[in-house]
Design a protein around this motif. Structure first.
Motif, PDB file in Angstrom:
ATOM      1  N   LYS A  27       0.831  -1.208   0.000  1.00  0.00           N
ATOM      2  CA  LYS A  27       0.000   0.000   0.000  1.00  0.00           C
ATOM      3  C   LYS A  27       0.870   1.266   0.000  1.00  0.00           C
ATOM      4  O   LYS A  27       0.606   2.209  -0.732  1.00  0.00           O
ATOM      5  N   TRP A  29       3.992   1.579  -1.048  1.00  0.00           N
ATOM      6  CA  TRP A  29       4.661   1.682  -2.352  1.00  0.00           C
ATOM      7  C   TRP A  29       3.690   2.178  -3.423  1.00  0.00           C
ATOM      8  O   TRP A  29       4.034   3.040  -4.232  1.00  0.00           O
ATOM      9  N   GLN A  30       2.463   1.657  -3.427  1.00  0.00           N
ATOM     10  CA  GLN A  30       1.472   2.081  -4.418  1.00  0.00           C
ATOM     11  C   GLN A  30       1.125   3.563  -4.275  1.00  0.00           C
ATOM     12  O   GLN A  30       0.740   4.205  -5.240  1.00  0.00           O
ATOM     13  N   HIS A  31       1.283   4.110  -3.064  1.00  0.00           N
ATOM     14  CA  HIS A  31       1.024   5.532  -2.847  1.00  0.00           C
ATOM     15  C   HIS A  31       2.283   6.383  -3.031  1.00  0.00           C
ATOM     16  O   HIS A  31       2.296   7.568  -2.697  1.00  0.00           O
ATOM     17  N   GLY A  32       3.345   5.771  -3.541  1.00  0.00           N
ATOM     18  CA  GLY A  32       4.556   6.510  -3.866  1.00  0.00           C
ATOM     19  C   GLY A  32       5.489   6.785  -2.703  1.00  0.00           C
ATOM     20  O   GLY A  32       6.411   7.590  -2.827  1.00  0.00           O
ATOM     21  N   LEU A  33       5.279   6.116  -1.582  1.00  0.00           N
ATOM     22  CA  LEU A  33       6.165   6.311  -0.432  1.00  0.00           C
ATOM     23  C   LEU A  33       7.328   5.324  -0.468  1.00  0.00           C
ATOM     24  O   LEU A  33       7.122   4.145  -0.764  1.00  0.00           O
ATOM     25  N   PRO A  34       8.531   5.773  -0.139  1.00  0.00           N
ATOM     26  CA  PRO A  34       9.593   4.798   0.095  1.00  0.00           C
ATOM     27  C   PRO A  34       9.259   4.053   1.388  1.00  0.00           C
ATOM     28  O   PRO A  34       8.794   4.652   2.356  1.00  0.00           O
ATOM     29  N   PRO A  73      12.389   0.626  -3.806  1.00  0.00           N
ATOM     30  CA  PRO A  73      11.104   1.159  -3.338  1.00  0.00           C
ATOM     31  C   PRO A  73      10.687   0.614  -1.962  1.00  0.00           C
ATOM     32  O   PRO A  73      10.147   1.342  -1.148  1.00  0.00           O
ATOM     33  N   GLY A  87       9.795   8.570   4.346  1.00  0.00           N
ATOM     34  CA  GLY A  87       8.910   7.510   3.878  1.00  0.00           C
ATOM     35  C   GLY A  87       8.184   6.848   5.028  1.00  0.00           C
ATOM     36  O   GLY A  87       7.957   7.451   6.083  1.00  0.00           O
TER      37      GLY A  87
END
Length: 139
Positions: A27, A29-34, A73, A87
Protein backbone atom coordinates in the motif's frame (compact mmCIF):
# COMPACT_ATOMS: atom_id res chain seq x y z
CA UNK A 1 6.32 15.56 13.12
CA UNK A 2 6.41 11.85 12.41
CA UNK A 3 3.03 10.14 12.54
CA UNK A 4 3.09 7.01 14.74
CA UNK A 5 0.41 4.30 14.54
CA UNK A 6 0.02 0.95 16.26
CA UNK A 7 -1.95 -1.43 14.04
CA UNK A 8 -3.55 -4.01 16.32
CA UNK A 9 -4.34 -7.44 14.86
CA UNK A 10 -7.02 -9.68 16.41
CA UNK A 11 -4.91 -12.86 16.28
CA UNK A 12 -1.65 -13.97 17.88
CA UNK A 13 0.13 -15.55 14.91
CA UNK A 14 3.48 -14.43 13.61
CA UNK A 15 2.23 -15.14 10.08
CA UNK A 16 -0.59 -12.63 10.50
CA UNK A 17 1.90 -9.98 11.55
CA UNK A 18 4.26 -10.55 8.62
CA UNK A 19 1.33 -10.70 6.19
CA UNK A 20 0.11 -7.34 7.51
CA UNK A 21 3.63 -5.95 6.97
CA UNK A 22 3.50 -7.11 3.33
CA UNK A 23 0.07 -5.53 2.82
CA UNK A 24 1.20 -2.24 4.34
CA UNK A 25 4.41 -2.24 2.29
CA UNK A 26 2.40 -2.78 -0.91
CA UNK A 27 0.00 0.00 0.00
CA UNK A 28 2.80 2.43 0.88
CA UNK A 29 4.66 1.68 -2.35
CA UNK A 30 1.47 2.08 -4.42
CA UNK A 31 1.02 5.53 -2.85
CA UNK A 32 4.56 6.51 -3.87
CA UNK A 33 6.16 6.31 -0.43
CA UNK A 34 9.59 4.80 0.10
CA UNK A 35 9.07 1.91 2.54
CA UNK A 36 11.53 0.52 5.08
CA UNK A 37 10.63 -2.73 6.86
CA UNK A 38 12.71 -2.90 10.05
CA UNK A 39 13.13 -6.50 11.18
CA UNK A 40 14.32 -7.90 14.48
CA UNK A 41 17.13 -10.04 13.00
CA UNK A 42 18.66 -11.40 9.78
CA UNK A 43 16.35 -14.42 9.85
CA UNK A 44 13.27 -12.21 9.81
CA UNK A 45 14.81 -10.13 7.00
CA UNK A 46 15.16 -13.29 4.89
CA UNK A 47 11.59 -14.32 5.77
CA UNK A 48 10.20 -10.92 4.70
CA UNK A 49 12.23 -11.05 1.49
CA UNK A 50 10.73 -14.46 0.66
CA UNK A 51 7.21 -13.36 1.55
CA UNK A 52 7.38 -10.24 -0.61
CA UNK A 53 8.57 -12.27 -3.63
CA UNK A 54 5.36 -14.25 -3.70
CA UNK A 55 2.93 -12.00 -1.85
CA UNK A 56 0.86 -10.84 -4.80
CA UNK A 57 0.90 -12.98 -7.91
CA UNK A 58 -0.79 -10.25 -9.96
CA UNK A 59 1.53 -7.45 -8.86
CA UNK A 60 5.17 -7.70 -7.81
CA UNK A 61 6.28 -5.50 -4.91
CA UNK A 62 9.76 -4.18 -5.81
CA UNK A 63 11.98 -4.78 -2.80
CA UNK A 64 15.55 -5.50 -1.75
CA UNK A 65 17.53 -6.15 1.38
CA UNK A 66 19.26 -2.97 2.57
CA UNK A 67 22.74 -4.37 1.83
CA UNK A 68 21.75 -5.12 -1.78
CA UNK A 69 19.98 -1.85 -2.66
CA UNK A 70 19.22 0.71 0.06
CA UNK A 71 17.28 2.83 -2.45
CA UNK A 72 14.79 0.19 -3.59
CA UNK A 73 11.10 1.16 -3.34
CA UNK A 74 10.70 -1.28 -0.41
CA UNK A 75 13.80 -1.93 1.69
CA UNK A 76 14.18 -4.66 4.30
CA UNK A 77 16.75 -4.00 7.00
CA UNK A 78 17.68 -3.77 10.64
CA UNK A 79 19.18 -0.69 12.29
CA UNK A 80 20.25 1.14 9.13
CA UNK A 81 19.25 4.74 8.51
CA UNK A 82 16.87 5.13 5.57
CA UNK A 83 18.66 5.97 2.31
CA UNK A 84 15.56 7.87 1.19
CA UNK A 85 13.97 10.01 3.88
CA UNK A 86 10.41 10.84 4.81
CA UNK A 87 8.91 7.51 3.88
CA UNK A 88 7.09 4.79 5.78
CA UNK A 89 8.76 2.68 8.46
CA UNK A 90 7.10 -0.64 9.26
CA UNK A 91 8.68 -1.67 12.54
CA UNK A 92 8.72 -5.40 13.32
CA UNK A 93 11.60 -5.06 15.78
CA UNK A 94 10.85 -5.00 19.51
CA UNK A 95 12.55 -1.62 20.03
CA UNK A 96 12.07 1.86 18.64
CA UNK A 97 14.10 2.76 15.58
CA UNK A 98 16.95 5.19 16.25
CA UNK A 99 15.92 6.84 12.95
CA UNK A 100 12.24 7.57 13.70
CA UNK A 101 12.57 11.23 12.73
CA UNK A 102 13.83 10.19 9.27
CA UNK A 103 10.35 8.92 8.40
CA UNK A 104 7.06 10.74 7.88
CA UNK A 105 5.14 7.75 9.22
CA UNK A 106 5.88 4.79 11.50
CA UNK A 107 3.65 1.74 11.83
CA UNK A 108 4.12 -0.77 14.63
CA UNK A 109 2.26 -4.04 14.04
CA UNK A 110 0.85 -5.57 17.21
CA UNK A 111 -0.76 -8.97 17.58
CA UNK A 112 -2.23 -10.63 20.67
CA UNK A 113 0.92 -12.48 21.80
CA UNK A 114 1.33 -11.54 25.47
CA UNK A 115 5.08 -10.83 25.16
CA UNK A 116 4.57 -8.63 22.10
CA UNK A 117 1.70 -6.76 23.75
CA UNK A 118 3.99 -5.92 26.68
CA UNK A 119 6.76 -4.71 24.37
CA UNK A 120 4.38 -2.63 22.27
CA UNK A 121 2.79 -1.01 25.30
CA UNK A 122 6.25 0.03 26.43
CA UNK A 123 7.04 1.37 22.94
CA UNK A 124 3.77 3.34 22.97
CA UNK A 125 4.81 4.89 26.29
CA UNK A 126 8.32 5.67 24.98
CA UNK A 127 6.93 7.42 21.90
CA UNK A 128 4.80 9.62 24.17
CA UNK A 129 7.81 10.40 26.37
CA UNK A 130 9.65 11.55 23.24
CA UNK A 131 6.88 13.95 22.30
CA UNK A 132 5.03 11.91 19.68
CA UNK A 133 1.28 11.32 19.72
CA UNK A 134 0.92 7.62 18.85
CA UNK A 135 -2.47 6.35 17.71
CA UNK A 136 -4.04 2.90 17.97
CA UNK A 137 -5.69 1.40 14.89
CA UNK A 138 -7.78 -1.77 15.27
CA UNK A 139 -7.66 -4.11 12.27
Amino acid sequence: MTRIEFYVLPDSTTAGRTRAACQLAAKGWQHGLPVFIRCQDESQCAEMDDLLWGFRAERFIPHELFDEDPQAPVVIGLEQAPAIGQGLLINLAPTLSPHTDGFSRVIEIVNQQPELLTVCRENFRLYRQRGYDPKRVEL
